[in-house]
Structure formats: structure tokens, C-alpha cells
Design an enzyme around this catalytic site. Structure first.
Site, mmCIF file in Angstrom:
data_model
loop_
_atom_site.group_PDB
_atom_site.id
_atom_site.type_symbol
_atom_site.label_atom_id
_atom_site.label_comp_id
_atom_site.label_asym_id
_atom_site.label_seq_id
_atom_site.Cartn_x
_atom_site.Cartn_y
_atom_site.Cartn_z
ATOM 1 N N ASP A 142 36.965 35.139 35.902
ATOM 2 C CA ASP A 142 36.069 35.455 37.013
ATOM 3 C C ASP A 142 35.044 34.335 37.201
ATOM 4 O O ASP A 142 35.366 33.163 36.982
ATOM 5 C CB ASP A 142 35.379 36.798 36.742
ATOM 6 C CG ASP A 142 35.098 37.579 38.019
ATOM 7 O OD1 ASP A 142 34.292 37.097 38.831
ATOM 8 O OD2 ASP A 142 35.669 38.666 38.199
ATOM 9 N N HIS A 197 29.303 38.310 40.129
ATOM 10 C CA HIS A 197 30.608 38.962 40.258
ATOM 11 C C HIS A 197 31.270 39.179 38.896
ATOM 12 O O HIS A 197 31.721 40.291 38.574
ATOM 13 C CB HIS A 197 31.501 38.121 41.170
ATOM 14 C CG HIS A 197 32.771 38.779 41.590
ATOM 15 N ND1 HIS A 197 33.902 38.775 40.811
ATOM 16 C CD2 HIS A 197 33.114 39.451 42.726
ATOM 17 C CE1 HIS A 197 34.878 39.403 41.438
ATOM 18 N NE2 HIS A 197 34.418 39.826 42.611
ATOM 19 N N SER A 519 37.743 44.220 43.819
ATOM 20 C CA SER A 519 37.230 43.548 42.618
ATOM 21 C C SER A 519 36.610 44.544 41.659
ATOM 22 O O SER A 519 36.639 44.349 40.444
ATOM 23 C CB SER A 519 36.159 42.518 42.994
ATOM 24 O OG SER A 519 36.714 41.329 43.458
#
Length: 736
Positions: A142, A197, A519
Site C-alpha cells: 500500500d 491509505h 480499498s
């Protein structure tokens, strides 16, 4: 001597100029390509990097190729990334042992009551195998991670598992611990997460339980992952500009060799690619061959059909759906009427009403009223907007609201089923409510409204598939149903990077934030898969995937055509507790996937390079893709005949109790006219791990071109219900 010195100086200057010119030409004419060479050679004297450099020297004619070689993949599979011209790419593609040469494309990110919603309660209320959970390592590919987050504290953790072979190479001021045991960076920025994220996804899968967390008081509760006692290894492949293919392959190369048990990756292309040109499909194949399950997000391009990414059967592909918790932001009009909008609005305006201005009423001379109604850039007159609540017919107003002095914004939301976070007070309305708002504005001389702080609501109808979640059908392997499963991916509260922005152009900084996307759904399933693995550490990736798919809940999806079918949610919604006791599983191994690829018309030669094994794609060794022993059954019909007959062959393995009898039952989907025969209709299992085969023949006529025909096959012994979706379809009509 002076002349010699001058000549030497001039020569040196010309040499530098020449080299600079050559370098400029190379930079101008080359781009980064990935050369995929399959499995690593078993020869003891084989050195991958030397082979890669030799290939480059041979093709380029250059003795020094350090400026050409970008990465060498040498730990878990074979290949390299290099700067090549188009002609050099063509030459390398013809070399013996090269499977594919493809451009280094940029992929994009697919961006707390969720675990309670799925039945995984906090603390002693949930069955756990803590000893094995603590030895389970989840690899998170990620944007990196924020190591200081409480979600990754190692309080109470012992040393890393002995099987761990990775490193902590996070960069300056980055420290791993006994929870966050590994870090690697492929971006030259360090593994520290600057976007949030990666921190969000990692904590969702395996973060510690952290009490009293919220986003400025919204969504207050305990944030935790599915397997909080497990370890995390972070692999940073993404920057603000995206995630490069060559970095992704390198992260898989390392993660497999480092000893992770499972990989979660919330990254992908907007549309699927053929397997040999897809870095995630390549990496996940080699992970599967080593017993490592890869869980990935379906994408955020829904509800359009054929947008699902990650369509290879060795990837567990996850759609996004709602939980029973939601966020609403009320708009109170000057006449007392209240409209319920959607947003994550932490700004408290104390109920004060401000003047409303519709975009088209504030149009600048540069735009017409219709364009200004959407609040398009450079279309609004600042003097007419300043100090007012801006009303926009689309989402573009958020980018300019501050620059034109708006105090808040209300828009017609393109995704009214999702609450988004914004950098100023905001609420997104459904089309009907937005129309009501505009009518109010146009009927008043001095319209005004108040945008209230977000409220949390519970017990709403759920799960419902998110509108943004990418839909099938699968355009690469048309007889493999994708996505596979759905999980919570709407308004998820999880750990965040204090260096990241909770929304675009947001100056606030938080340690926990709310995000929506596949996600967010992906790490939920990764956490469930790891949870199942802690009880069955010897189960293969396919057995874990099957257990999760065949025990899933039925779900709902809104929309027309395929947007509301199995092409939106696959087998259904993940049920973690049920997945611990599936009764029967559909099992696959590397050889089965090779036979599937034979059926996809890959050559024996290519598959030998990919697998490292001797492969013969004879009629005996190849299978029709629809006969892969997958937990779902799907077939694309030719559409040339009004009647059809399709047969699926499957094998089930008993992981329940000995001396079990399973009877088949077929439940037809809404409006389905399929005739389905299961042979045999009863399966007998004398022992655990015994296998029994069966076939499913589906016949019918006049399948709707807009909506597939479907049913569910359920094998039941009275305790277990092993459910598999069956889908047949002709073609897809783009409903956009």
C-alpha cells in the site's frame, strides 16, 4: 603545458556534453518496461541479476547498463524492470524464457462497527486461537504505514515469529516493533505513510483494539482489526502520483520470500488486464504457488459493468457494501423543512442559518448559467458567493468553494449512498431532495439554511452493495465469476496518518479517519482469511477462500441490470464466524490453475516458464475455464441459439465430520427460468478430507441480455449449508 591543459579541459567538456546528449536521447526514447520470466530457475549456478544484465547488454549493445536496469526480481520469481526503446522491447520479447514484456503502468489506490456487524465481537466474546494468530503475518502492499499509531503498538507482543525473514527498512526515523515487524520502501520516500491509505487498510485487517476513537466525535467507539494479535509487514509501493507496476512486482517478490502468510492489496487498474501483463496477477500467482492467499479490492468504477479488476481465479476479489451504521448530515431550510443529506461533517455551525446561493445565480461572465449551476472551476463570481452556503448541481464545487469564499456547500451527490468527508461544512443530497432545495431557493427572496453536524444512525437496511463498487462480468476469464465476495467498505473508521489529509485540501490532521471504497472492504476479508487460517493453518489459499465464499450471507444491490446481480457481490457478504465451519470446501492447487490456463489457450512452453514445472497442455491436462474447481459457477453463452445447455464439473472435500451425507438443493434466482440438474444429488463422505465429485447441468432458453439468469446450489447435511452461486449470461449492455 598550457595548451595541453586547455585541450584536456576542452576534451572533458565535450565528453560530458556528448554523454549528456546520449543520456537525454535515452531518456527521451526509452520507457520502463517489465520483463516477466516466470519461476526462478532451479539450476544451482543460476544468478538472476547476472542473467538480467546479460540480456540487457545483448539487446542494447551497451557494456554498462546500470542506467537501464531499474529492478531485478530474484527472490520469489524471475524478471526485471528496465528502460527500453520500443525496438529493444520487441527484441527481448523474442528471447527464450521471456513470458511477457509490458509497460510500467501506474495503478491507483481503491480508495468500526464493521467487525461487530459481521459478528466478530471484541475481547472474550469471540473465539480465537491466539498462539497461532500471533504467529500469523499479514503483508500490506500500500502507501506505507504510520508506525507510531496505537493500532500498531507492540505492548504485550513477544518477538517476531521464527519464520520471518524480512527486514525493517522503513527509512529515516522509522522504527519497527514486535507488532509491525517489517517495512520495505519501493518509492524512495521511506515507508512512512503520508497519505493515510496504507495505515487505514493495515489497521482494518490487523490493528490492535483502540478504545474511544472517532473522527472529531463522529463514529465514536473501538477501532480494531480482524486479527489484532497478528503481525504486520508494510510494503510501500504508492506515492501521491500512483503505484508503479515495477514496484508492485518487487513488493510481491519480497513479501513471498519474507514469509508473510497472507497479502492484502487495495490497488488496481481501472479495468482488468491480461494476466501476463498484470503485475498483481503475476505476483499473486507466485504467492499462491507458495501457499499465500492474495486478497484484493474489486475497484471503484461501479456501477458500470465489466469494470471489476483482479479477475484471476487465484486472487480473492472483494466488493464493497454497507454496514448497519451510517452518517447523515441534515440541512435545515429557512422555512423549517429538514433535508437528510450524506457527508462526514465534523464542523459544528451551532445551527446558525446562512444565506444560500445557487451556482447559476452566481455565474461569472466566463460561463453560462447551466455550467455555473454545477459550480465548474472559474465559473463563479466570488462577490456573490462570499460568506454564503454554495449550492451546486454536482461535486466540482468542493474544489473551488474556499477560493470563492463559501462558508459551506450543499450539492447533488453523484453517490447519495455514501457519506464523504470534506474540508468545509457540507452535505450531499439525493436528486429528489436537491430538487426540493432548488425550488425553495427560487421561491424565496432571501433563502437561507443551516448545515448541521453529522449524526450517526443505526439499524439501516444492510448490507447493500455500494454504488461505486466495480461490477463484473469478468472480461478476461469470462467463465469465472468476479467479484468473489463483498465486505464492509462504506464509511469505515480506522487508523490514519497524521501527515495525511482526511479530505482534499483539508488542513485538519487526525489519527483516525473515515473512508469509503473497495480499498476498505479488501482488508476486512484479509482479516477474515487470516482469522480462518489461525484455526486451520494447513489449509491452502483456495480452501480458505472457499470456506469464506460458501458460507457468505445473501445481499442486496441497487440498480438496473447487472448492477444488482451476482456481478456486484459474487457469493454474498462475508460471515467470519460461519467460515470457521464450512463443512465442505472446493480445493485448488497450482496444477489446477495451470490446467485452467491451458484451457485459456496459454501454450505448454509459456506455462512451463511461468510455473517452473513440466507442462503439457494436452486434452487430458487442460480444462474448460468454467470447470475450474471454483466455489462459484459462471458461464458466458454464445447468444447464437435460443436454447442452451451448460455443464459444470466440481469436486468437494470434506473438512467437517466423518460419515456425513449432503443433499443438494437448488434455489432459483428472482425471475430465473433455468432448469438445473445435479448429478449425483446426494454425496456421502465416510472420512474427513475425502473428496466427492459431481456435475451441474444448466439448461434454458431466451436469457435476458441485460440481466443474467442465476440460482444457488446448496449442499446441506442438516448442519452445514454449502452455497454456490450459478450464473449464466449472454452479453452485457452498458447502462451508463
Amino acid at each position: 603545458m598550457a595548451n595541453l591543459a586547455a585541450s584536456t579541459c576542452l576534451y572533458s567538456w565535450l565528453l560530458v556534453l556528448l554523454l549528456s546528449s546520449v543520456s537525454a536521447i535515452i531518456d527521451e526514447d526509452t520507457q520502463v518496461y517489465i520483463v516477466y520470466m516466470g519461476s526462478l530457475s532451479s539450476r544451482a549456478d543460476y544468478i538472476p541479476t547476472s542473467d538480467h544484465m546479460s540480456i540487457l547488454q545483448q539487446v542494447t549493445g551497451e557494456s554498462s547498463i546500470e542506467g537501464r536496469l531499474v529492478r531485478s526480481y530474484k527472490r520469489s520469481f524471475n524478471g526485471f524492470a528496465a528502460r527500453l526503446t520500443e525496438s529493444e522491447r520487441t527484441l527481448i520479447a523474442e528471447i527464450e524464457g521471456v513470458v511477457s514484456v509490458f509497460p510500467n503502468k501506474i495503478l491507483q489506490l481503491h480508495t468500526t462497527t464493521s467487525w461487530d456487524f459481521m459478528g466478530v465481537k471484541e475481547g472474550k466474546n469471540t473465539k480465537r486461537n491466539l498462539a497461532i494468530e500471533s504467529d500469523t503475518i499479514i503483508g500490506v502492499i500500500d502507501t506505507g504505514i504510520w508506525p507510531e499509531s496505537k493500532s500498531f503498538s507492540d505492548k504485550g507482543f513477544g518477538p517476531p515469529p521464527k519464520k520471518w525473514k524480512g527486514v525493517c527498512s522503513g527509512g529515516k526515523n522509522f522504527t519497527c516493533n514486535n507488532k509491525l515487524i517489517g517495512a520495505r520502501d519501493y518509492t524512495s520516500e521511506g515507508t512512512r505513510d503520508t497519505s493515510g491509505h496504507g495505515t487505514h487498510t493495515a489497521s482494518t485487517a490487523a490493528g490492535n483494539a483502540v478504545k474511544d476513537t472517532s473522527f472529531f466525535g463522529i463514529g465514536n467507539g473501538t477501532v480494531r482489526g480482524g486479527v489484532p494479535a497478528s503481525r504486520i509487514a508494510a510494503y510501500k509501493v504508492c506515492t501521491d502520483s500512483g503505484c508503479s507496476s515495477e514496484a508492485l512486482l518487487s513488493s510481491f517478490d519480497d513479501a513471498i520470500a519474507d514469509g508473510v502468510d497472507l497479502i492484502t492489496i487495495s490497488i488496481g487498474f481501472q479495468f482488468p488486464s491480461i494476466f501476463e501483463d498484470d503485475p498483481i496477477a503475476i505476483g499473486a500467482f507466485h504467492a499462491m504457488a507458495k501457499g499465500i492467499l492474495t486478497v484484493s479490492s474489486a475497484g471503484n468504477s461501479g456501477p458500470k459493468p465489466t469494470t471489476v479488476s483482479h479477475v484471476a481465479p487465484w486472487i480473492f476479489t472483494v466488493a464493497a457494501s454497507t454496514t448497519n451504521r451510517g452518517f447523515i448530515t441534515k440541512v435545515v431550510l429557512g422555512n423549517g423543512k429538514t433535508l437528510a443529506g450524506r457527508s462526514v461533517n465534523a464542523f459544528d455551525m451551532k445551527g446558525k442559518k446562512y444565506p444560500l446561493v445557487y451556482g447559476k445565480s452566481a455565474a461569472s461572465s466566463a460561463c453560462d448559467a447551466k455550467t455555473a449551476a454545477l459550480c465548474a472551476p472559474a465559473c463563479l463570481n466570488k462577490s456573490r458567493v462570499k460568506g454564503k452556503i454554495l449550492v451546486c448541481g454536482g461535486p466540482s464545487g468542493y474544489k473551488i468553494a474556499k477560493s470563492v469564499g463559501a462558508i459551506a456547500i450543499i450539492d447533488k451527490s453523484p453517490r447519495p449512498d455514501v457519506a464523504f468527508t470534506h474540508h468545509l461544512p457540507a452535505s450531499g443530497l439525493k436528486a429528489k431532495d436537491f430538487k426540493s432545495l432548488v425550488s425553495y431557493i427560487e421561491s424565496q427572496d432571501s433563502p437561507q439554511a443551516a448545515v448541521l453536524k453529522t449524526e450517526t444512525i443505526f439499524n439501516r437496511t444492510s448490507p447493500v452493495i455500494a454504488s461505486f463498487s466495480s461490477r463484473g462480468p469478468n472480461t478476461i476469464a469470462v467463465d469465472i465469476l468476479k467479484p468473489d465476495i463483498t465486505a464492509p467498505g462504506v464509511e469505515i473508521l480506522a487508523a490514519f496518518s497524521p501527515n495525511g489529509e482526511p479530505s482534499e485540501d483539508d488542513t485538519r490532521r487526525v489519527k483516525y479517519s473515515v473512508f469509503s471504497g473497495t480499498s476498505m472492504a479488501c482488508p476486512h476479508v484479509a482479516g477474515v482469511a487470516a482469522y480462518v487460517k489461525t484455526f486451520y493453518p494447513r489449509w491452502s489459499p483456495s480452501m480458505i477462500q472457499s470456506a469464506i465464499m460458501t458460507t457468505a450471507w445473501p445481499v442486496k444491490a441497487k440498480g438496473r441490470g447487472i448492477a444488482s446481480t451476482e456481478f456486484a457481490y459474487g457469493a454474498g457478504h462475508v460471515d467470519p464466524m460461519a467460515a470457521l465451519n464450512p463443512g465442505l470446501v472446493y480445493e485448488l492447487d497450482k496444477a489446477d490453475h495451470i490446467a485452467f490456463l491451458c484451457g485459456m489457450n496459454y501454450t505448454s512452453k509459456t506455462l512451463k516458464i511461468i510455473s517452473g514445472d513440466t507442462v503439457k497442455c494436452s486434452k487430458k491436462n487442460k480444462i474448460l475455464p468454467r470447470n475450474l474447481n471454483y466455489p462459484s459457477m459462471s458461464a458466458k453463452l454464445s447468444g447464437t441459439d435460443s436454447t442452451f445447455s451448460v455443464t459444470f464439473n466440481r469436486t468437494l472435500t470434506n473438512v467437517g465430520t466423518p460419515n456425513s451425507t449432503y443433499k443438494s438443493k437448488v434455489v432459483a434466482g428472482h425471475g430465473s427460468k433455468l432448469s438445473i440438474k445435479v448429478t449425483p444429488s446426494v454425496l456421502y463422505f465416510k472420512t474427513v478430507n475425502e473428496k466427492q465429485s459431481f456435475s451441474v447441468t444448466v439448461t434454458g432458453s431466451d436469457v435476458d441480455s441485460e440481466v443474467p439468469s442465476s440460482a444457488n446450489l446448496i449442499w446441506s447435511d442438516g448442519t452445514h449449508n454449502v452455497r454456490s452461486p450459478i450464473v449464466v449470461y449472454i452479453m452485457v449492455v452498458d447502462e451508463a
